[in-house]
Structures are given as C-alpha cells and as structure tokens.
Design a protein around this motif. Structure first.
Motif, PDB file in Angstrom:
ATOM      1  N   UNK A 251       0.983  -1.258   0.006  1.00 20.73           N
ATOM      2  CA  UNK A 251      -0.160   0.001   0.111  1.00 20.73           C
ATOM      3  C   UNK A 251       0.745   1.387  -0.028  1.00 20.73           C
ATOM      4  N   UNK A 252       2.153   1.165   0.356  1.00 22.69           N
ATOM      5  CA  UNK A 252       3.059   2.215   0.478  1.00 22.69           C
ATOM      6  C   UNK A 252       3.961   2.422  -0.549  1.00 22.69           C
ATOM      7  N   UNK A 253       4.232   1.290  -1.247  1.00 19.13           N
ATOM      8  CA  UNK A 253       5.224   1.379  -2.218  1.00 19.13           C
ATOM      9  C   UNK A 253       4.658   1.234  -3.735  1.00 19.13           C
ATOM     10  N   UNK A 254       3.480   0.476  -3.714  1.00 22.99           N
ATOM     11  CA  UNK A 254       3.096   0.468  -5.203  1.00 22.99           C
ATOM     12  C   UNK A 254       1.833   1.515  -5.504  1.00 22.99           C
ATOM     13  N   UNK A 255       1.796   2.022  -6.804  1.00 26.55           N
ATOM     14  CA  UNK A 255       0.791   2.878  -7.014  1.00 26.55           C
ATOM     15  C   UNK A 255      -0.512   2.363  -7.003  1.00 26.55           C
ATOM     16  N   UNK A 256      -1.537   3.246  -7.009  1.00 24.58           N
ATOM     17  CA  UNK A 256      -3.063   2.771  -6.780  1.00 24.58           C
ATOM     18  C   UNK A 256      -3.510   1.979  -8.059  1.00 24.58           C
ATOM     19  N   UNK A 257      -2.949   2.168  -9.085  1.00 26.08           N
ATOM     20  CA  UNK A 257      -3.289   1.473 -10.195  1.00 26.08           C
ATOM     21  C   UNK A 257      -2.861   0.091 -10.304  1.00 26.08           C
ATOM     22  N   UNK A 258      -1.703  -0.333  -9.451  1.00 28.21           N
ATOM     23  CA  UNK A 258      -1.342  -1.759  -9.419  1.00 28.21           C
ATOM     24  C   UNK A 258      -1.848  -2.385  -8.172  1.00 28.21           C
ATOM     25  N   UNK A 259      -2.149  -1.566  -6.975  1.00 22.84           N
ATOM     26  CA  UNK A 259      -2.522  -2.300  -5.894  1.00 22.84           C
ATOM     27  C   UNK A 259      -3.782  -1.813  -5.091  1.00 22.84           C
ATOM     28  N   UNK A 260      -4.716  -2.386  -4.955  1.00 21.08           N
ATOM     29  CA  UNK A 260      -5.886  -1.607  -4.215  1.00 21.08           C
ATOM     30  C   UNK A 260      -5.839  -2.359  -2.727  1.00 21.08           C
ATOM     31  N   UNK A 261      -5.932  -1.463  -1.665  1.00 19.63           N
ATOM     32  CA  UNK A 261      -5.817  -1.863  -0.323  1.00 19.63           C
ATOM     33  C   UNK A 261      -7.314  -2.317  -0.088  1.00 19.63           C
ATOM     34  N   UNK A 262      -7.176  -2.885   0.957  1.00 18.64           N
ATOM     35  CA  UNK A 262      -8.488  -3.295   1.617  1.00 18.64           C
ATOM     36  C   UNK A 262      -9.654  -2.106   1.905  1.00 18.64           C
ATOM     37  N   UNK A 263      -8.981  -0.838   2.281  1.00 17.44           N
ATOM     38  CA  UNK A 263      -9.816   0.188   2.603  1.00 17.44           C
ATOM     39  C   UNK A 263     -10.430   0.566   1.540  1.00 17.44           C
TER      40      UNK A 263
END
Length: 1509
Positions: free
Chosen positions: A1154-1166
């Motif tokens: 969640x801190x290292x990857x951009x939002x396009x590559x990773x969607x957090x649980x929140x």
C-alpha cells in the motif's frame, strides 16, 4: 376363495417379517400411528439444517437456488469478507500498538530502576543480616524470646558492622579511623608516629609502698625506725588506680586504669588533661564496724554513711575510715600475727621494728596516709623537670603522716573523742583476742609486756646458761659413774664406748634454757644484733642492783636507770624523743611495768602510766588520747580530691584547637562490602502501659491476672524505664568509677527509701539511687529536660529511640549491647521493636533503607519481618537520565492517546445507544482500569521525583553526645538527632514511594498482559486461553461453587481441630493459603508432625485422608479435566485456522504494497471496502441476476464466500473498475458496477468486459490472490460436498420412509378388508383351518458362518496424552449397513500395550455371522485410567469384497473423522481376515459361485449414497 384368502394372509405375514428383518431399527421410529406431525417436523428440520450448511459453506450442490442468487447478496457477502479482513487488520494494529506501548513502558521502568543493581544491593543484606533469625513462609517468622533478638544484634549487626581496623597489616585504613599513632592511639606500624606529643613522668604510690624506703615523709626521721610494710600480707587492698583523660583525644590515655605503685612514662598530645583517681575495691562492705573500732577506735554508731553512689569513688569518708582500719589490722597481723615465728630472722627483725614504734605514732600516721601521693612532670628541655601535678596524701588527721611530731594530730583525735559507755575499751595495736606465740606462750596482746619479757629473758640468758651447763655436767658425771659400775658388773672393759653418745644426748636434751624463754642458743646472737640495731644497750650492774633499761644512742639523751614506782623516779630533764622530734622537750615517765620509758609511749594514761596517768609536767605532749572516737567528727574536715587538671602546650599555642592528624569525626563503617552505614543504627521501641485486665470476668482469675496487669491498647507509654547497668554491681558493664550524681539529676534516678540512724533514734529517708536506663525521644539526656519543640519529631513522641552511631568502637558497641540486655530494654511492656538502618553504596549510587520489625504477639511469640528498599536519588542524571526523559515522554504521549481513544469509543457507544453493551464487555473494563492505574502510577513517580530532587544530607550524623561515654551510653545531641531523623524519614519516604510505585506498576504490567491476551482473542490460534476459559465457563462456575463449599468445610474443620497448635491453621486466611498450596504441591512433612499432635489421632486421620481423597484426588482432577476438555474442543475447532505468523506476514506485505505500489497496481482493503460501499449504496433492491453460476466446484481465481457464493475474476473487475464518465449514466457513476441485464430469448448475451491495461489486470489479480486464499483445496471441497450429500440423502430417506409408512398402512387396511370379505363368504370351520395353516411359518434356510480375524500389529499410532504416548488395544465386531453392531455381546478385545505407538498383539478370534452383517470393524482405543478411553481410529473391512474361505493379509489405514488427518497419516493396522459364510449349515467357498452369488444377493443391503463406508 380359500386359496385366495390363504395367499393374502401369507403375503401379509411375509411382508411383516421382511419389514421387521430389514427395517427393524429404522422403522421402529415410524411404526407409531400417531406420529404423523412428528415425522413431518423431522423432515422439515433436516431440510433447514441442509439450507443452513449450504449458506454457511463455501461450496454448494448443483441446483440449489444457484440461478436465483442476487447481485445484492454477492456484494454483501464480499463486503462481509472484506470487513472481516479489515477487522482482523484493525485488531492486529491495536494489538501491536498495545505491545509497543508495553515495550516502551518496560524500557521506561528499566531506566527508572535497574532491578539487577537493586538486587545486588538488597541481596547482600539478605545474606548478611538474616542468618540467625528463623525463616518461614508468608514473609513472617516467630522467635521465642528476646534473647534471640540480642543474639541476632550481636552476631549480625554489632559484630559484623563495628570492627576495629587491623593494625600491622601494612595498610593505613583512614576510612576506618586508623591514624598516626602514639601510645595506644592510632597505628604506628601502618600510619607512622604522631610526633607532636610530650612525654610525661608519672610517679604515684601509696603510703605502704613508700615505707619500703622510709616510714615517715620528712627527712628528720631516724634510720633505725625503718619498717618495710610492702612485705605485709594484704588480703584486702583499696586498689588505688589512676588514668588521664585527654580532651584532645576525647578518651583516656591508658586503655586500662593503672595501679598507683609504679613510675610510668607516657606520651600525651597538647591540650587539657585531667588526672582521675579511683578506689577500685569497696572496703566499707568488707570490714565489720566492730573491727573498725578495734583498729582505729571509731564507735560503730558514729560512722558516717557512704555518701558516694560511685563504687570506685576516691576520697569517700566512709571508705577512707574503712581503708585505714583495714591497714591498721594488716599491720597488727604483720607485726604480731599468729604466724609470727621469732626463730625466723626476718620475722624477728620485723618484730623488733614493730615493738619499737609507739602505738599512738603508728595510729596517727595510719589515719593521715589515705590515698596516694606523687607527681606528674615533664622535661623542661634540659635535664630538669617541670612538675605539672603534685598529689599529696589525704589525711583523715590533717597532718597525720607526721605522727606524734605534730601535736595538732593528737589534738584532732582528742577533739573527736567520746565516751565509751556501752563500748568495749580498746587501743591501737592491741588485739581484742589474746595472741600467743606457739613456742613461748608469750602473750602478744601488749607491746609493753612483750618488750619487758624479751629484755628480761635476754638479761637472764647468761645465768640460765651457767645453770644449764652445771646441770649437764652433773648428769654426765652421773652417767660416767653408772657406766663404770656397768662395766664392772658385765666384766666388759669396753662398755665405756657408749659414754660419748650418752653425753651428746644429755646435752641435746638440756638445750632449752627455760620453756617460756624467748631467748635460745639459736637466736641469742640475732636478738642481740637487733637490739643494738634498734639503739638499745644492756649493762648488768651486778646482783641486786637495778639494770639500765634503755639508753638512747643519740648523744644527750639520758634516761634514769633502774626500776621505778612513780613518775618522779624517772629523769624529768629535757630529752630528745625519737618520735616527738627535735625540740620536743620531753622527759620520761614510769610505765605500768615499773620501768622508765620515753613520753612518746605514754598516750593512753590509763594503760601506759604506773598510776594510770601520764605526767603533764614531764610529758606535756602525752596522755589524753581517747579510747573511743566519733567517726563522723574524725572525718569532718576530711577532703580528698579525685581529679587534678593540668595542661600541656609544647607544640601548639595555648588554648588552640588540637586535632591529631587523620582523626575523622566519623568512621566509614560498612554493613556489607561497599554498603556504607549512614548515621547510626536506630532502635525504636513502642511500649504499652500495664493496666487492669478488663477482658477477664471471672473474679478469682481476674484478681490473679491483675497481680501483674495486662497491656492496655491505649496510647504508647512514654514513662522512662529500666536501669543503667553501669551502676549495677552485678552487671557485666558495671563501672564503679562512675558517679551517678555527676551524670544524672535526681529526677532521672529511681528513688530508694532507707532507714537512717540519728541521735534521737532512726528515720526513713527517700533519696535517689540507681539511674534510669532509657528515656523517650522527647527527653534530652544532656540537658536533663524536655527538648525544644523544634527538635522533637511529633511522630516519635513517647517512643524510645536508641542509637549506635558509626563513631562507636567495636568494643564499646558490645558494651552498649550488654547495656541493653542487663538494663532491661525489652520487658513485659514492649509492644514493638524496630531496627532501622540506612546505607549508601557509592559505587552504584544507591541508598538502601533496612527495617526489621519485631512484634510481641499476646499469645507469647515474637513475630518478626523485614523490609529492604533501595533508592536511587539521581533520577535524571547523565546520558541514561536523558534517555529516560525521552522514553517517559513517549510513554505519557502514548498513554494520553490511549485515553483519547478510549474516550472516543465510549462516546461512539453513547451516540449509537450501545453504551450498556460497551460497558458490559469485560475487555473494556480492562482498558479503563488499566489507564486509571497507569495515571496513578505516574502520579506516584512524580511524587517520588519531587522527593529525590529535594533530597539533602549531611556529611555525618554524630547523633550520640559522646560515642565513648562511660555512663550515659545513649545520650544524644538533640540537634544531630533531629537532623538524622529528618534524613532517615526522607530516605524512608522515598523508599516507600518507590515501593508503592513498583507495586502499582506491577499491577499495570498485569493489566498490560490481560490487554495483550484480550487483543489476540480474535486470532484462532493465539486465543486458545481465553476461548478455553469461555468454553469451560459454564462447567467452571458449577465446579467452583461445589469446590468452595467442600474446601471451606475442610478449612473450618482444620481451624477447629489444629488451629490451637499449628500456625498455618490458626486463622481462616492462613488455613486457606496453606491448604491451597497443599492441593497444588502436597507435602506430607507439613502434616504428620504438628497436625497429629494437635488433635485426636482418629480425627486427624479422618480429616487428612478424606481431604486427600475428596479435594486433592477428585475435585482437583475434575478441574483439570474440565479445562483439558475445553481446550480440546477449542483446539479442534481452530485446528485448520491460520497461524499468527501467516497473518502478520500478510499484514506486513499488505502494508508495504500500500505504501510502495501505485494505486493502479494495488488496491488496499480500505479502498476495496469503499468501492463496495458505493456499489451497495446505488444498487436497486429488486434487480435480478441473469447469469447462471458455474457448475464446476473448483474454478481458477475464484473467491468463495459463505452460502456457496463465488466471485470470479471478471466480476471482481466489474466491481472495482471506475466507469467512463462519457459513456455511463449518473446512476452507473454511483454504483460503479457493470450490470448483466436480463435479455430476451432472441437477444445475444453482451460480451464480458476485458482488461483495459496491464496495471488493471495486476490490480485484480492481487485482489483475487488476497481474498482467494480461503479453504478451496479439493479435500475441503469434497468433504463439504459429501456433508451436503449426506444431509440431502437423509432428507430423501426420511421422505421415502414416510411414504412407505403411509403405503404400509393402506395395504394393511386393504388386507384387513379383504380378509373380512373372505371370512364372510367361506364356512367358519374352513376359514379357521386356513387361518391356522397360514399362521405356521416355513423355516427359511439356515444362514450363518464366522469371520476368522488375526490382529497382528499396528504402526504409527498418534500420541493421545499430554505426558505419555498411547496405551492401545483393539475391539473387533461386525456391523450392518447402518453401522449398527449386529454381534451384540459377541466381540473381541485385545490386551493393552502400554506406551507403545507400534504395538504387536499376535492375537486371533472368530466373530459369528448373523443376518444383515456386511462389515467387519476393528476399533483402536487408548486406555485411560482416569477418564473414559479415547478413540484412536477405526478400520472397516467390507465382507462382500472378500472371497469366502480365502485369507486376506493386508495393512489397513486407520481413520477418525474427529481427529486431525495429519496425526493419522502414518497410522495403520495389520489384519489377517478369513470370511467363512454358510447357508443351511453348508459352507460357501469360492468354488461355489452360484451359492455365493445367491447368498450375497440375499445378504447385501446397500446403504444410501454417501453413507457406505
């Protein structure tokens, strides 16, 4: 018709028998004709169970409402899944926040106080000071008497703490008071010599010692008057001693008081000095008053009382009279004692010297020579001496040392004379009892008679010798004549040879002149020499002419010759008398013996003169000496100084302060190595007054008890008590030199009433005597009055405080301890005794407060306890202190954040109307109470910091007014005492605050642990403890109710039986603790000794054995069983759950992405939760899903949700994709969901959405991987589907059975109607015959056989117990298709193989076959002696799979659906099975397939799908 009826009847009976045979057990539930509603309800219940399982599982059967699922359900279930993950994430974050808070708090505690350092300090005291006191449990112990306290003080405190430095070890230990030396002070070997001293010459001797050179003190004495009294035997001696007190050294120069008959050289420092004299032998108690009268003429009734309370007082009037009376008696014994032998030259010489001295002269000299005389002098830098002190003799008669030479001496005695009425007359040197020489029979009671007898015998010696020689010669002549006659008679001329022997014998026998003569042939020459040596000459004037009695050697001294009958017969002209001195103008007088003598011998005229008078004209200084003397008047002017002050100033200016180099005001005294004593050891005693025993009501008992009284629970008793043993002669610290009048005032001494004789009789006088030993804190022993209010500690009023400060020497500390013992410091009024010590370790910078409590229990024991607490006052000093400040600030911030968070939770609960539910959660109470305790602990820390920051101390605390005091050992300097009490209270307060802070922080740590345990409750593996307690809570509540009832019954019984002797059972609380520990760890040594003597033996055994059996063996093991059972259930339920390490890795990975990857590559649980919330917010409630569920149970990249709901990859894409603003409607913008519209039959399905780019694909793949890790393995799918199938099969079977039941009832009704019709048509007798024939059953062919089983061995069995392996045995039996045991009691059980996971049995058996059997079951059990046997697993062998008559040798897997498969993965059972069926008694083998097929066809009854095996 008859045949038809018979056929119907037979068919009905055959169907009933078949139904009973095949469905006997199942249909027994349905044969009741009144259970229609019951059976229908059971079907509905099973159907509901099936639906619930489907809704709760991840997988479902084909065709179970899959086509009817709605999109809302999919979103909601996925939302639940996401929320569950978010919840777990939140709980982990809370757990880690508490854990970090806990770690930081522990670091702060470690920085505040380092336990290893505190342990190093406090453990040294435990080992050093707790050795001799008895140790026990509970932190409290008992001792039996105060002697144990004194012994402990001696062995562990005084002897260890107060030690003298070892002189000569090569080290100058200045920290222990070792200094440069001189005399007995300091240590010359280690520290060198102190050079600023002056050598004094001390020459002191008593009068007896001075007679060794001269009898008199002046230079006019005649040489022939010498009398060496040092040869006199002195059984009693005043023992005069002296010592010099140095103000500079604050101590005596000599370690011991020195005798006064020698010359001493001693070094002293500059300063003021005092010479002290002591009479160490109290003679007033050693000589009788009558004997004193015989010696010095003092009438007993006139003797003065001893006016000094000091037993070693020098110069006491009564002691002076007693000492001189003893001296006079010893002189008489020496001169005229019963052991006098005049044939011994030395005794004869002393005898002549004694009889030459006039008694009055010796009497006056004796009265005038009390004490010692001499000088103390120093050198003057040349060969001269400077006299510093001149000590004269103390005369009862002022100048008595001059004897008769000073007439004032006579006048002083005459003035003290008194009438002798009622008193036997006496005079000096005249024994009361006659003393006679053993050989001569001479009466030695009169010197005059002795002198006359001696002179007369000497004058008659020549006459007696001539007469004796004549008599001897006559006897010799007679012997010669007789010998001549004998020779003639015997006709032997040689008979005369016996004559020389006879002559010698005659002369030997005639050696004595006269039997009563003092002069013999042996001593005549010596007597003559002594007479001439003493100035006497004898001239014979011939027969009938008077002899010259005495002639002085001194020229000019003339005495009349011859005898006299009156004083006028003697020469009255001027003469010189040896004892009256030059110019005495004394003549002569006629003595009572009729001889003229010198006037010095005429002092008591009634016995000395011829006419019982002394002539006043011829002897003006004679006569008038009294026979009785008033002792009080005699010593009325007597004064004798016992102290002489002098000063020495050779190296310093006069009056300047002198300090010996290296002398310290306080020594560095160590309690243990490196732990220095600060100030004194303080003893504090609280006392209870004695009063009436109000708790006793029996009159006689109360009267007896009130003889001594009882301690009253009132205010503390502050009345001074005890005695000062320094003034008690029987004490080990008794010092007779001390005078209580100098150290104590009258109010500080115990009053004594005595009877005093007066001229008018006697009277009772009350006067102070022995000083009181102990005074309360508020009393000042130096000023002899109450202390000023500003120097009184209000909390210590009426408490008796004693101090042994660090300036006290080791020897004096022992004397102080002896003072406590013999002064009665501990008595019947003592209530508590505290021993308090403060130490400081400079290496570790730690103070330590030590307190030992001794409490007198009214039962008779002394209970003791101890308290040690180290204190570190430099809290925030150095780098460590700076780090401590930072950590404490972090802790305060985190504590504040926790408080804010807790307040927000409470406010949220209030807003949502769930406050009561929030407060009902015990975990929330943990949090709130923990935060409160944390703030309280920090308040105590702030208070402790305030104490330590304002802490101050002095360099030393010289509490004792005089650390080497000779009498008032415990007198204090009030100012220093108050300063020390303030310091000690500061240390104690700091120690108490630190102890309270430590206790509160310990509670805080416990609550931290509870919060951490509560924080992990959500995690299946880590929440085992809390869930185990929750699982077993119901059983535990009931168990503890029962346990408390039984346990408290034994507690109360034990207190009644044993409490009167056994300490551990004396009270309810002690009994509870003792029995609890006996349950946990039974120790029989605690029972048999004390318990068996405290109660009757039968009662003791009954109580002990029932307690062991009921409480220890049954209830305690029941508790363990309840907990273990709960743990097993919880463990089984969480066996497949994820571990905490997996969750933490997942959480950490999610956080990193969640801190290292951009939002396009990773969607957090929140973010995913936000998307689902928006989808749910805009979703129509009536929209239906058109798309059918995929029929396959396992699909790639599928998220399985409860209820059989599945979310595939494209569906996840549609849920999370952001729609294009140009192509979607406003509604679609809200829901962000690509819908699957319902299409008509002619329309084609819209194409599924695809990925826009690689980033979107990676994002969805991550979500599918994150949430697709639910249990989806084939085994789990198969197990869940089989579970669904089983439940569905049960529903179907129940429905079929119900239908058969209804059909059976209808057929029975039709048969009954048909039977009635037939009986109506046929004749009665024929119908009866048909009915009886139909009732006879035809025997079926006999079916049976056996199964031969050999149980060989097993391997890989799992461990079934916590502390051992497994104790296996095998149970073998046969079952039917419904798994019912068809063999009944016919089964086989092998032996138990204890603790063997690979047992070998090698046993065989035969199991009979009955109808319906199709399975051989071998069950392995674990033998358990306490609880029921545990199932290990089963092995099923299907008989229809076996060839008849053929032995099958195989290893079978052991299965147990209720056990973790991993535990049974290696478990196998080795069996050899032979199937031997029979039909009609004929065995069926593999060679008879037709029979085998027929048999199997009749016997095989298939189980419903999913149930077989």
């Amino acid at each position: 018709m008859a045949a038809q009826v018979a056929a119907v009847e037979g068919a009905r009976r055959r169907r009933g028998a078949q139904r009973r045979r095949v469905f006997e057990d199942p249909l027994a539930l349905f044969n009741n004709k009144n259970d229609v509603q019951i059976q229908a309800g059971r079907v509905h219940e099973l159907d509901d169970i099936l639906k619930a399982k489907v809704s709760q599982g991840f997988f479902s059967l084909d065709g179970i409402s899959r086509s009817q699922l709605k999109k809302e359900l999919r979103v909601e279930e996925l939302m639940v899944h996401v929320q569950n993950r978010l919840y777990r994430t939140e709980r982990y974050l809370r757990f880690f926040s508490v854990l970090i808070f806990f770690i930081v708090f522990i670091i702060a505690l470690y920085l505040q106080r380092t336990p290893p350092t505190a342990f190093a300090v406090e453990s040294s005291f435990q080992q050093a000071l707790l050795g001799s006191l008895p140790k026990g449990e509970e932190g409290s112990q008992f001792i039996s008497s105060e002697n144990d306290i004194y012994d402990w003080l001696d062995q562990k405190l005084f002897s260890q703490i107060f030690t003298e430095p070892q002189c000569g070890d090569g080290f100058c230990e200045r920290d222990k008071g070792e200094t440069e030396g001189f005399g007995r002070f300091g240590c010359i070997e280690d520290c060198g010599r102190y050079l600023k001293t002056t050598q004094l010459t001390i020459k002191l001797e008593d009068w007896v010692q001075s007679t060794k050179t001269s009898l008199v003190a002046d230079e006019t004495a005649d040489s022939f008057l010498k009398l060496d009294l040092t040869k006199m035997k002195r059984t009693l001696n005043p023992e005069y001693r002296f010592n010099i007190f140095s103000e500079t050294m604050r101590d005596y120069i000599f370690a011991q008081d020195m005798p006064c008959n020698d010359t001493y050289l001693v070094d002293v420092p500059d300063g003021k000095h005092t010479l002290h004299f002591y009479q160490t032998n109290k003679l007033s108690e050693r000589i009788d008053t009558a004997d004193m009268y015989r010696q010095i003429l003092t009438v007993p009734s006139t003797l003065p009382e001893r006016n000094s309370t000091n037993d070693f007082a020098y110069g006491d009037k009564r002691e002076a009279l007693s000492a001189q009376a003893v001296l006079m008696r010893q002189i008489n014994e020496h001169c005229f004692g019963g052991n006098l032998d005049l044939n011994i030259p030395d005794q004869m010489a002393e005898f002549f010297k004694c009889i030459a001295i006039p008694p009055a002269d010796l009497y006056l000299r004796t009265l005038g020579t009390y004490g010692v005389f001499g000088t103390i002098a120093r050198g003057n830098g040349t060969k001269g001496r400077v006299t510093l002190v001149n000590v004269p003799l103390c005369g009862i008669v002022p100048d008595g040392v001059t004897g008769l030479k000073n007439n004032n001496n006579r006048q002083h005695v005459i003035a003290a004379g008194m009438s002798c009425e009622g008193t036997r007359r006496s005079s000096p040197m005249l024994m009361d009892d006659p003393k006679r020489d053993e050989k001569t029979g001479l009466d030695l009671t009169s010197l005059a008679v002795t002198k006359r007898k001696l002179l007369d015998d000497l004058e008659r010696y020549e006459e007696d010798k001539q007469r004796r020689d004549e008599e001897v010669q006559r006897r010799v002549d007679v012997a010669k004549g007789a010998m001549g006659k004998l020779a003639k008679y015997l006709d032997d001329p040689k008979a005369s040879r016996f004559l020389p022997g006879i002559e010698r014998d005659i002369r030997r026998r005639a050696r004595a002149i006269r039997p009563d003569s003092l002069v013999t042939d042996g001593n005549v020459d010596f007597i003559r020499s002594q007479i001439f040596a003493n100035g006497w000459t004898f001239d014979s004037q011939g027969p009938g002419v008077g002899r010259r009695l005495m002639q002085a050697v001194t020229p000019g001294s003339v005495l009349r010759f011859g005898t006299c009958t009156a004083h006028s017969d003697c020469n009255a002209t001027a003469t010189f008398d040896t004892y009256l001195g030059v110019g005495s103008q004394q003549g002569a007088f006629c003595s009572a013996l009729g001889k003229c003598d010198a006037c010095s011998t005429c002092q008591w005229g009634d016995t000395d003169g011829i006419d019982k008078t002394c002539p006043s004209a011829g002897c003006p200084h004679g006569g008038n000496m009294p026979r009785c003397v008033d002792g009080t008047k005699l010593v009325s002017d007597f004064q004798c100084k016992d102290q002489y002050e002098f000063e020495v100033w050779q190296h310093h200016d006069q009056g300047s302060a002198v300090t010996v180099s290296g002398t310290l005001p306080a020594q560095l005294v160590y309690v243990t190595p490196f732990n220095r004593l600060v100030g004194p050891i303080m003893l504090s005693q609280r006392r209870r007054p004695l009063g009436e025993c109000s708790s006793i009501f029996n009159p006689s008992v109360k009267e007896f008890a009130n003889l001594t009284g009882c301690q009253v629970d009132a205010a503390y008793d502050g009345i001074p008590f005890g005695l000062n043993p320094v003034f008690v002669s029987t004490s080990g610290v008794y010092d007779g030199k001390q005078d209580p009048e100098r150290a104590y005032v009258g109010s500080e001494r115990i009053n004594k009433t005595t009877e005093v004789k007066t001229t008018g009789g006697s009277m009772m006088v009350t006067e102070p005597s022995t000083p009181i030993g102990f005074f309360p804190h508020q009393y000042d022993g130096v000023t002899h009055e109450l202390k000023p209010n500003d120097l009184i500690d209000a909390s210590q009023v009426d408490i008796f405080k004693l101090y042994i400060d660090n300036r006290v020497s080791a020897s004096h500390s022992q004397r102080m301890l002896q003072y406590l013992r013999e002064g009665g410091f501990i008595d019947t009024n003592t209530h508590t005794l505290l021993v308090e010590i403060v130490t400081f370790n400079p290496n570790l910078n730690h103070f330590c407060f030590l307190r030992f409590d001794f409490n007198w229990v009214q039962g008779g024991n002394i209970q003791w306890d101890w308290f040690f607490q180290s204190v570190y006052v430099d809290i925030y000093s150095g780098i460590r202190g700076q780090a401590q400040v930072v950590v404490e600030v972090i802790v305060i911030i985190m504590l504040s954040v926790n408080c804010i968070s807790q307040a927000r939770d409470v406010m949220r609960a209030v807003r949502t109307f769930s406050f009561l539910n929030h407060m009902a959660d015990i975990g929330n109470w943990y949090d709130i109470l923990h935060l409160v305790i944390m703030w309280v602990s920090w308040s105590y820390w702030a208070y402790h910091y305030n104490l330590t920051s304002n802490f101050k101390m002095e360099n030393s605390y010289p509490v004792l007014a005089d650390p080497g005091a000779s009498s008032r050992f415990f007198a204090t300097n009030s100012t220093q005492e108050f300063m020390y009490l303030t310091f000690e209270k500061d240390v104690q307060t700091a120690a108490d605050s630190l102890a309270a802070y430590s206790a509160i922080t310990s509670c805080s740590i416990i609550f931290f642990i509870l919060r951490l345990v509560k924080g992990l409750d959500f995690q299946e593996q880590m929440g085992l403890i809390t869930r185990t307690i929750s699982e077993a809570a119901y059983e535990l509540v009931h168990f503890f109710v029962l346990f408390i009832i039984v346990f408290m019954g034994y507690v109360c019984t034990g207190v009644m039986l044993f409490g009167h002797q056994v300490k551990d059972m004396s009270t309810i609380d002690k009994a509870i603790i003792f029995l609890y520990f006996q349950i946990v760890a039974f120790d029989d040594s605690q029972f048999w000794g004390p318990f068996s003597h405290a109660a009757p033996l039968w009662a003791f055994y009954l109580w002990v054995w029932t307690f062991l059996f009921v409480v220890w063996l049954i209830l305690f093991n029941i508790l363990l069983a309840i907990l273990i059972e709960g743990y097993v259930r919880v463990k089984a339920a969480s066996a497949e759950a994820r571990g905490v390490h997996t969750d933490i890795v997942d959480l950490f990975t999610h956080w990193c992405k969640s801190w290292m990857l951009p939002h396009k590559l990773f969607m957090s649980d929140q973010r995913l939760a936000e998307c689902l919330e928006k989808q749910k917010a805009g979703m129509p409630s009536t929209s239906q899903l058109r798309e059918a569920l995929v029929s396959s149970l396992v699909q790639d990249m599928t998220i399985h949700l409860d209820g059989g709901i599945e979310v595939e990859e494209m569906e996840m894409l549609s849920l999370v994709r952001a729609p294009d603003a140009a192509t979607v409607t406003e509604r679609e913008k809200i829901i962000r969901f690509v819908t699957f519209d319902v299409k008509s039959d002619g329309e084609e399905e819209e194409e599924k959405p695809g990925y826009r780019d690689e980033n979107e694909e990676a994002l969805v793949q991550d979500l599918m991987t994150r949430y697709g890790d639910n249990p989806a393995d084939p085994d789990a799918q198969e197990a869940e589907v089989l579970d669904h199938l089983t439940t569905e099969s049960l529903v179907q079977n129940l429905a079929m059975f119900r239908a058969q039941q209804i059909a059976g009832r209808q057929i029975e009704k039709m048969e009954w109607q048909l039977e009635r019709i037939c009986h109506e048509v046929l004749p009665a007798d024929e119908a009866t015959e048909i009915k009886s024939n139909a009732a006879k059953p035809k025997p079926p062919p006999e079916k049976g056989g056996v199964v031969q089983v050999q149980i060989i061995e097993a391997a890989g069995l799992p461990k079934m117990d916590l502390f051992r392996s497994v104790d296996p045995y095998v149970l073998v039996f046969c079952t039917d298709p419904l798994s019912h045991n068809t063999t009944g009691a016919v089964s086989y059980r092998t032996d138990v193989k204890p603790r063997n996971r690979n047992p070998v049995w090698e046993e065989e058996c035969e199991i009979p076959l009955v109808s319906g059997v199709n399975t051989l079951t071998a069950t392995i059990f674990d033998k358990d002696d306490v609880t029921s046997d545990d199932l290990v697993g089963c092995v099923h062998v299907y008989l229809h799979d076996l060839d008849p008559g053929v032995e099958v040798d195989e290893w079978y897997d052991v299965v147990n659906p209720n056990m973790d498969p991993n535990r049974l993965k290696d478990a196998r059972l080795h069996l050899k099975v032979t199937y031997m069926p029979t039909v009609g008694g004929v065995p069926i083998t593999v060679d008879q397939p037709e029979f085998q097929a027929a048999h199997m066809q009749q016997q095989a009854v298939r189980a419903p799908p999913g149930l077989r095996g």
